[in-house]
Motif scaffolding. Sequence first.
Motif, PDB file in Angstrom:
ATOM      1  N   LEU A 173      26.263 -32.347  34.881  1.00 47.21           N
ATOM      2  CA  LEU A 173      26.666 -31.305  33.718  1.00 47.21           C
ATOM      3  C   LEU A 173      26.938 -30.575  32.278  1.00 47.21           C
ATOM      4  O   LEU A 173      27.089 -30.843  31.533  1.00 47.21           O
ATOM      5  N   CYS A 174      28.123 -30.085  33.894  1.00 43.73           N
ATOM      6  CA  CYS A 174      29.022 -29.518  32.480  1.00 43.73           C
ATOM      7  C   CYS A 174      30.614 -29.359  34.042  1.00 43.73           C
ATOM      8  O   CYS A 174      30.153 -29.556  35.295  1.00 43.73           O
ATOM      9  N   LYS A 175      31.427 -28.609  33.589  1.00 40.86           N
ATOM     10  CA  LYS A 175      32.703 -28.190  34.266  1.00 40.86           C
ATOM     11  C   LYS A 175      32.699 -26.617  34.089  1.00 40.86           C
ATOM     12  O   LYS A 175      31.772 -26.010  33.384  1.00 40.86           O
ATOM     13  N   VAL A 176      33.272 -26.289  35.545  1.00 42.86           N
ATOM     14  CA  VAL A 176      32.984 -24.850  35.827  1.00 42.86           C
ATOM     15  C   VAL A 176      34.880 -24.665  36.570  1.00 42.86           C
ATOM     16  O   VAL A 176      35.846 -25.541  36.745  1.00 42.86           O
ATOM     17  N   HIS A 177      34.523 -22.780  36.579  1.00 47.52           N
ATOM     18  CA  HIS A 177      35.853 -23.077  36.446  1.00 47.52           C
ATOM     19  C   HIS A 177      36.476 -22.781  38.064  1.00 47.52           C
ATOM     20  O   HIS A 177      35.631 -22.236  38.870  1.00 47.52           O
ATOM     21  N   ARG A 178      37.931 -23.340  37.963  1.00 47.61           N
ATOM     22  CA  ARG A 178      37.808 -23.555  39.519  1.00 47.61           C
ATOM     23  C   ARG A 178      37.823 -22.239  40.092  1.00 47.61           C
ATOM     24  O   ARG A 178      37.369 -22.503  41.434  1.00 47.61           O
ATOM     25  N   PHE A 179      38.559 -20.605  40.138  1.00 48.56           N
ATOM     26  CA  PHE A 179      38.028 -20.150  41.164  1.00 48.56           C
ATOM     27  C   PHE A 179      37.063 -19.316  41.021  1.00 48.56           C
ATOM     28  O   PHE A 179      37.308 -18.199  41.589  1.00 48.56           O
ATOM     29  N   ASN A 180      35.885 -19.561  39.754  1.00 55.70           N
ATOM     30  CA  ASN A 180      35.079 -19.123  39.989  1.00 55.70           C
ATOM     31  C   ASN A 180      33.856 -19.404  39.494  1.00 55.70           C
ATOM     32  O   ASN A 180      32.705 -19.152  39.080  1.00 55.70           O
ATOM     33  N   ASP A 181      33.689 -20.924  40.638  1.00 57.64           N
ATOM     34  CA  ASP A 181      32.707 -21.904  40.146  1.00 57.64           C
ATOM     35  C   ASP A 181      31.834 -20.894  41.234  1.00 57.64           C
ATOM     36  O   ASP A 181      30.377 -21.836  40.639  1.00 57.64           O
ATOM     37  N   ARG A 182      31.718 -21.081  41.937  1.00 60.46           N
ATOM     38  CA  ARG A 182      30.696 -20.259  43.289  1.00 60.46           C
ATOM     39  C   ARG A 182      29.875 -19.536  42.497  1.00 60.46           C
ATOM     40  O   ARG A 182      28.462 -19.838  42.249  1.00 60.46           O
ATOM     41  N   ALA A 183      30.002 -18.809  41.229  1.00 62.41           N
ATOM     42  CA  ALA A 183      29.404 -17.411  41.207  1.00 62.41           C
ATOM     43  C   ALA A 183      28.544 -17.833  39.846  1.00 62.41           C
ATOM     44  O   ALA A 183      27.934 -18.125  39.262  1.00 62.41           O
ATOM     45  N   GLU A 184      29.356 -18.449  39.048  1.00 61.57           N
ATOM     46  CA  GLU A 184      28.925 -19.810  38.077  1.00 61.57           C
ATOM     47  C   GLU A 184      27.892 -20.834  37.933  1.00 61.57           C
ATOM     48  O   GLU A 184      26.926 -20.507  36.794  1.00 61.57           O
ATOM     49  N   ILE A 185      27.854 -21.456  39.452  1.00 65.99           N
ATOM     50  CA  ILE A 185      26.869 -22.297  39.352  1.00 65.99           C
ATOM     51  C   ILE A 185      26.518 -21.797  39.885  1.00 65.99           C
ATOM     52  O   ILE A 185      24.394 -22.351  39.364  1.00 65.99           O
ATOM     53  N   ASP A 186      25.831 -20.459  40.834  1.00 65.49           N
ATOM     54  CA  ASP A 186      24.636 -19.481  41.182  1.00 65.49           C
ATOM     55  C   ASP A 186      23.969 -19.424  39.321  1.00 65.49           C
ATOM     56  O   ASP A 186      23.245 -19.610  39.602  1.00 65.49           O
ATOM     57  N   GLU A 187      25.372 -18.260  38.237  1.00 64.04           N
ATOM     58  CA  GLU A 187      24.250 -18.427  37.509  1.00 64.04           C
ATOM     59  C   GLU A 187      23.752 -19.130  36.681  1.00 64.04           C
ATOM     60  O   GLU A 187      22.371 -18.958  36.075  1.00 64.04           O
ATOM     61  N   ILE A 188      24.201 -20.553  36.945  1.00 66.12           N
ATOM     62  CA  ILE A 188      23.338 -21.625  35.782  1.00 66.12           C
ATOM     63  C   ILE A 188      22.050 -22.361  36.741  1.00 66.12           C
ATOM     64  O   ILE A 188      21.148 -22.142  36.626  1.00 66.12           O
ATOM     65  N   ARG A 189      22.014 -21.851  38.556  1.00 66.19           N
ATOM     66  CA  ARG A 189      20.626 -21.939  38.921  1.00 66.19           C
ATOM     67  C   ARG A 189      19.811 -21.345  38.827  1.00 66.19           C
ATOM     68  O   ARG A 189      18.698 -22.192  38.196  1.00 66.19           O
ATOM     69  N   LYS A 190      20.481 -19.878  38.677  1.00 66.01           N
ATOM     70  CA  LYS A 190      19.555 -19.257  38.233  1.00 66.01           C
ATOM     71  C   LYS A 190      18.831 -19.634  36.667  1.00 66.01           C
ATOM     72  O   LYS A 190      17.466 -18.872  36.865  1.00 66.01           O
ATOM     73  N   ALA A 191      19.382 -19.404  35.917  1.00 66.54           N
ATOM     74  CA  ALA A 191      19.175 -19.486  34.521  1.00 66.54           C
ATOM     75  C   ALA A 191      18.414 -20.225  33.882  1.00 66.54           C
ATOM     76  O   ALA A 191      17.253 -20.553  33.774  1.00 66.54           O
ATOM     77  N   VAL A 192      18.437 -21.943  34.982  1.00 62.29           N
ATOM     78  CA  VAL A 192      17.537 -23.362  34.776  1.00 62.29           C
ATOM     79  C   VAL A 192      16.005 -23.083  35.602  1.00 62.29           C
ATOM     80  O   VAL A 192      14.699 -23.082  34.903  1.00 62.29           O
ATOM     81  N   LEU A 193      16.368 -22.237  36.421  1.00 66.65           N
ATOM     82  CA  LEU A 193      15.120 -22.574  37.354  1.00 66.65           C
ATOM     83  C   LEU A 193      14.371 -21.602  37.121  1.00 66.65           C
ATOM     84  O   LEU A 193      13.306 -21.356  37.099  1.00 66.65           O
ATOM     85  N   GLN A 194      14.747 -20.157  36.060  1.00 63.00           N
ATOM     86  CA  GLN A 194      14.045 -19.108  35.745  1.00 63.00           C
ATOM     87  C   GLN A 194      13.193 -19.681  34.397  1.00 63.00           C
ATOM     88  O   GLN A 194      12.170 -18.899  34.634  1.00 63.00           O
ATOM     89  N   ARG A 195      13.232 -20.791  33.584  1.00 64.42           N
ATOM     90  CA  ARG A 195      12.821 -21.506  32.976  1.00 64.42           C
ATOM     91  C   ARG A 195      12.366 -22.598  33.049  1.00 64.42           C
ATOM     92  O   ARG A 195      11.661 -23.280  32.849  1.00 64.42           O
ATOM     93  N   GLN A 196      11.902 -22.715  34.766  1.00 62.49           N
ATOM     94  CA  GLN A 196      10.949 -24.283  35.291  1.00 62.49           C
ATOM     95  C   GLN A 196       9.640 -23.973  35.207  1.00 62.49           C
ATOM     96  O   GLN A 196       8.986 -22.451  36.214  1.00 62.49           O
TER      97      GLN A 196
END
Length: 196
Positions: A173-196
């Motif tokens: 899907l994409c690359k995320v920033h190494r030092f903020n990856d967990r927070a960014e992945i959580d944001e991506i999950r939340k954004a995608v799942l809320q539109r399902q």
Amino acid sequence: MMPQFNQTPYANEMMNEQQVNQISNALYSYCKVMSVPKMGAAPVVIVGLIGLVTILLFVALGESLLTAVAIAAPICAVLAFLFWLAYRYRVGASKRLNSYLGEDGGQIMFSDFASAQPCMGDQFRLGRYYLFINNGAVLRLDSIVEIVRVATRSGIGVSVTVKDENGSMSLPLCKVHRFNDRAEIDEIRKAVLQRQ
């Protein structure tokens, strides 16, 4: 910096033919997914030539023919597997796109792409019904079953697993920033799942 995911207005009015052509050209250019590819002979020729060159190189360095073949065989197997993975990805992405186009001539998908929100530096675009991956696939949001973190040599990435009438597969899907990856992945999950 945290990625921002805002709800975007959805263009639900019927588009004319010129608008459809403009948006479809933009979509194909963004995703670079065309018709279902054919494997062809090129991968076989490339793997064979690399195997032959490897064998000749090791024989020239003084190894026995049997040793050279034993070294070249796993190299060829890995290359063949990588070609197969790339081909499977292209076929899966193309089949999904073609099945969505077949449903209504692409009207909903094109409208969704026109109003889709660019995310993570435009590595993917999030619509109301579809997720559009830059240089990748078009996925129905309701077919996404998992979003996972993937560590590679070049950094931290995100992969999506989809399951639909075209089968099950994982796609980058994409690359995320190494030092903020967990927070960014959580944001991506939340954004995608809320539109399902």
